[in-house]
Design a protein around this motif. Sequence first.
Motif, PDB file in Angstrom:
ATOM      1  N   GLU A 123     -13.242  -5.143 -11.097  1.00 35.14           N
ATOM      2  CA  GLU A 123     -13.294  -5.618  -9.702  1.00 35.14           C
ATOM      3  C   GLU A 123     -12.047  -5.170  -8.939  1.00 35.14           C
ATOM      4  N   LEU A 124     -10.911  -5.238  -9.654  1.00 37.38           N
ATOM      5  CA  LEU A 124      -9.658  -4.805  -9.018  1.00 37.38           C
ATOM      6  C   LEU A 124      -9.733  -3.320  -8.648  1.00 37.38           C
ATOM      7  N   VAL A 125     -10.303  -2.518  -9.543  1.00 36.45           N
ATOM      8  CA  VAL A 125     -10.484  -1.090  -9.239  1.00 36.45           C
ATOM      9  C   VAL A 125     -11.306  -0.923  -7.965  1.00 36.45           C
ATOM     10  N   ASP A 126     -12.419  -1.616  -7.893  1.00 33.88           N
ATOM     11  CA  ASP A 126     -13.313  -1.437  -6.738  1.00 33.88           C
ATOM     12  C   ASP A 126     -12.602  -1.815  -5.439  1.00 33.88           C
ATOM     13  N   ASP A 127     -11.924  -2.947  -5.447  1.00 37.04           N
ATOM     14  CA  ASP A 127     -11.262  -3.406  -4.214  1.00 37.04           C
ATOM     15  C   ASP A 127     -10.064  -2.537  -3.847  1.00 37.04           C
ATOM     16  N   THR A 128      -9.279  -2.153  -4.846  1.00 38.45           N
ATOM     17  CA  THR A 128      -8.054  -1.419  -4.518  1.00 38.45           C
ATOM     18  C   THR A 128      -8.341   0.041  -4.170  1.00 38.45           C
ATOM     19  N   THR A 129      -9.317   0.672  -4.826  1.00 39.14           N
ATOM     20  CA  THR A 129      -9.626   2.050  -4.429  1.00 39.14           C
ATOM     21  C   THR A 129     -10.168   2.046  -2.993  1.00 39.14           C
ATOM     22  N   ASP A 130     -10.940   1.031  -2.659  1.00 40.85           N
ATOM     23  CA  ASP A 130     -11.420   0.867  -1.282  1.00 40.85           C
ATOM     24  C   ASP A 130     -10.228   0.759  -0.323  1.00 40.85           C
ATOM     25  N   ALA A 131      -9.275  -0.088  -0.666  1.00 44.27           N
ATOM     26  CA  ALA A 131      -8.101  -0.291   0.199  1.00 44.27           C
ATOM     27  C   ALA A 131      -7.284   0.994   0.340  1.00 44.27           C
ATOM     28  N   ILE A 132      -7.131   1.719  -0.766  1.00 45.20           N
ATOM     29  CA  ILE A 132      -6.354   2.964  -0.727  1.00 45.20           C
ATOM     30  C   ILE A 132      -6.994   3.941   0.260  1.00 45.20           C
ATOM     31  N   VAL A 133      -8.306   4.095   0.165  1.00 48.93           N
ATOM     32  CA  VAL A 133      -8.997   5.060   1.036  1.00 48.93           C
ATOM     33  C   VAL A 133      -8.907   4.618   2.501  1.00 48.93           C
ATOM     34  N   MET A 159     -10.934   5.654 -12.176  1.00 50.85           N
ATOM     35  CA  MET A 159     -10.224   4.453 -12.620  1.00 50.85           C
ATOM     36  C   MET A 159     -11.122   3.541 -13.473  1.00 50.85           C
ATOM     37  N   ARG A 160     -12.412   3.507 -13.167  1.00 46.21           N
ATOM     38  CA  ARG A 160     -13.333   2.746 -14.032  1.00 46.21           C
ATOM     39  C   ARG A 160     -13.429   3.425 -15.409  1.00 46.21           C
ATOM     40  N   THR A 161     -13.443   4.753 -15.407  1.00 52.26           N
ATOM     41  CA  THR A 161     -13.512   5.478 -16.677  1.00 52.26           C
ATOM     42  C   THR A 161     -12.217   5.274 -17.470  1.00 52.26           C
ATOM     43  N   ARG A 162     -11.099   5.207 -16.753  1.00 51.81           N
ATOM     44  CA  ARG A 162      -9.819   4.910 -17.400  1.00 51.81           C
ATOM     45  C   ARG A 162      -9.930   3.589 -18.182  1.00 51.81           C
ATOM     46  N   LEU A 163     -10.529   2.580 -17.557  1.00 47.26           N
ATOM     47  CA  LEU A 163     -10.684   1.288 -18.231  1.00 47.26           C
ATOM     48  C   LEU A 163     -11.682   1.379 -19.387  1.00 47.26           C
ATOM     49  N   ASP A 164     -12.766   2.138 -19.194  1.00 49.33           N
ATOM     50  CA  ASP A 164     -13.744   2.316 -20.283  1.00 49.33           C
ATOM     51  C   ASP A 164     -13.066   2.914 -21.521  1.00 49.33           C
ATOM     52  N   PRO A 200      -0.876  12.225  -5.592  1.00 45.53           N
ATOM     53  CA  PRO A 200      -1.058  12.129  -7.048  1.00 45.53           C
ATOM     54  C   PRO A 200       0.011  11.257  -7.716  1.00 45.53           C
ATOM     55  N   HIS A 201       1.255  11.320  -7.242  1.00 44.89           N
ATOM     56  CA  HIS A 201       2.314  10.488  -7.805  1.00 44.89           C
ATOM     57  C   HIS A 201       2.055   9.015  -7.495  1.00 44.89           C
ATOM     58  N   LEU A 202       1.630   8.759  -6.260  1.00 43.23           N
ATOM     59  CA  LEU A 202       1.334   7.381  -5.864  1.00 43.23           C
ATOM     60  C   LEU A 202       0.178   6.820  -6.687  1.00 43.23           C
ATOM     61  N   LEU A 203      -0.842   7.654  -6.905  1.00 45.46           N
ATOM     62  CA  LEU A 203      -1.996   7.204  -7.691  1.00 45.46           C
ATOM     63  C   LEU A 203      -1.614   6.981  -9.150  1.00 45.46           C
ATOM     64  N   TRP A 204      -0.670   7.741  -9.627  1.00 45.67           N
ATOM     65  CA  TRP A 204      -0.202   7.536 -11.000  1.00 45.67           C
ATOM     66  C   TRP A 204       0.492   6.167 -11.102  1.00 45.67           C
ATOM     67  N   LEU A 205       1.301   5.827 -10.110  1.00 50.77           N
ATOM     68  CA  LEU A 205       1.923   4.499 -10.084  1.00 50.77           C
ATOM     69  C   LEU A 205       0.840   3.417  -9.997  1.00 50.77           C
ATOM     70  N   TYR A 206      -0.168   3.678  -9.183  1.00 51.98           N
ATOM     71  CA  TYR A 206      -1.284   2.739  -9.042  1.00 51.98           C
ATOM     72  C   TYR A 206      -1.997   2.559 -10.389  1.00 51.98           C
ATOM     73  N   GLU A 207      -2.219   3.660 -11.084  1.00 51.27           N
ATOM     74  CA  GLU A 207      -2.903   3.605 -12.381  1.00 51.27           C
ATOM     75  C   GLU A 207      -2.073   2.779 -13.379  1.00 51.27           C
ATOM     76  N   LEU A 208      -0.762   2.952 -13.365  1.00 52.46           N
ATOM     77  CA  LEU A 208       0.129   2.148 -14.213  1.00 52.46           C
ATOM     78  C   LEU A 208      -0.040   0.662 -13.904  1.00 52.46           C
ATOM     79  N   GLY A 209      -0.059   0.339 -12.621  1.00 50.88           N
ATOM     80  CA  GLY A 209      -0.225  -1.054 -12.205  1.00 50.88           C
ATOM     81  C   GLY A 209      -1.559  -1.616 -12.661  1.00 50.88           C
ATOM     82  N   PHE A 259      -3.872  15.887 -13.384  1.00 51.87           N
ATOM     83  CA  PHE A 259      -5.291  15.525 -13.414  1.00 51.87           C
ATOM     84  C   PHE A 259      -5.680  14.804 -12.118  1.00 51.87           C
ATOM     85  N   LEU A 260      -4.830  13.879 -11.675  1.00 50.00           N
ATOM     86  CA  LEU A 260      -5.110  13.154 -10.430  1.00 50.00           C
ATOM     87  C   LEU A 260      -5.109  14.113  -9.237  1.00 50.00           C
TER      88      LEU A 260
END
Lengths: 233, 233
Positions: free
Chosen positions: A192-202, A99-104, A165-174, A144-145
């Motif tokens: 920062e949102l990536v770091d906090d939300t990936t933590d929450a997802i796991v 997700m960080r690479t997605r933003l990069d 993977p479908h849920l993560l795709w929705l997450y990526e859209l958000g 890919f996910l």
Amino acid sequence: MLGMMSAVAASLGSKGERTRERILDVALDLFRQHGYEATTMRMIATAAGVALGNSYYYFPSKDHLVQAFYERMHAELVEACRGILDGHVALRARLRLVMRTRLDVLRPYHGVSGTLFRTAADPRSPVNPFSDASGPTRRASIDFLRDVLAGSNARLPRDVASTLPHLLWLYELGLVLFWVHDRSPQQRRSYELVDDTTDAIVRLLALAHLPGLRRIRQRMLHWVSTLVAEGAQ
Amino acid sequence: MLGMMSAVAASLGSKGERTRERILDVALDLFRQHGYEATTMRMIATAAGVALGNSYYYFPSKDHLVQAFYERMHAELVEACRGILDGHVALRARLRLVMRTRLDVLRPYHGVSGTLFRTAADPRSPVNPFSDASGPTRRASIDFLRDVLAGSNARLPRDVASTLPHLLWLYELGLVLFWVHDRSPQQRRSYELVDDTTDAIVRLLALAHLPGLRRIRQRMLHWVSTLVAEGAQ
């Protein structure tokens, strides 16, 4: 999607491929300057130095340019992730890196993203992420996910693993939606949102095993499948 | 918001109030028939049988009509919930009743909701739910959800209790978004979505006490506050 792109590239040959990429670059720049609506195929052809008829050969409409942008974004993400994920088996690390690479990868396009988002937000638009026309990129992203998940050491219930993977795709859209509106320097808050939300997802996934949550977990997975599949029907 | 409406109603008097309601009804009907963009204030005034200048007195722009629609939807929800919630103290029952009533109140407007949604989805639009112009209805909705929570017997950590109304407002937006696109008879699937998701919300809230989730809970609440407050800045 990558398969499709390569096929297109192969059939066009390298010169055709370069022309196609130039038209897309010029179009994105004009969209950024004038907005998607106000930009015409004629303006794009003129700025790219190709005949109008020729530009239609590469992109029959502006929608096709946006779809080509989606394809490029997906191809660049896959390319940028190559190597980065090696050696990381923890799900948290893998999601965070992707997700960080997605933003990069998106960063150079922040200026044009607002006008593209406004077009894509219209549910009738072919460039809406849930549309039929967006199906190939949507499915490529979900696949890919799925690969990103498969490379982790996370042990997930079978139903969770298949729908995640479908849920993560929705997450990526958000996430991208947040990023489009993020005015912090270099969209720092999106990271920062990536770091906090990936933590929450796991952490939430770790609770998926709780027996008291089984039924509601199944119902929620059902709704995720429904939401993502709807557009593909 | 209700206070504001009453004030407006009082200043207009009952005849003025009736004219205002008629213009709004006519406008919603024209939006449904022709789409929001293609409908002009002149068309609305003509169909409502008022002079164009007079219609501007009630609604200075089409955006004001949409805001009036939001106000009406909120007032009707509050009115319809009066009595229904009495005697229900379980959070699950209260949330389910409010969200089902939200759908009941919206039902007559399903036909016009698509064109309004497309307008509201544009982040630059004053009728976007996160906009400054939408602030009064947004705050009234959040306050109402706070009351709905306050009447339940749920014991929530203080930080969860204070941010949950904002989170539920985001949830309600998502629900309405689903409903706009719901083509099942009488939007039956949206009601199923209410039942399953309110159940999931209450089950997840029960986990908020888990000590291992404290930090991530705080971070997630922070992001919810940020998302909802952003538009109000």
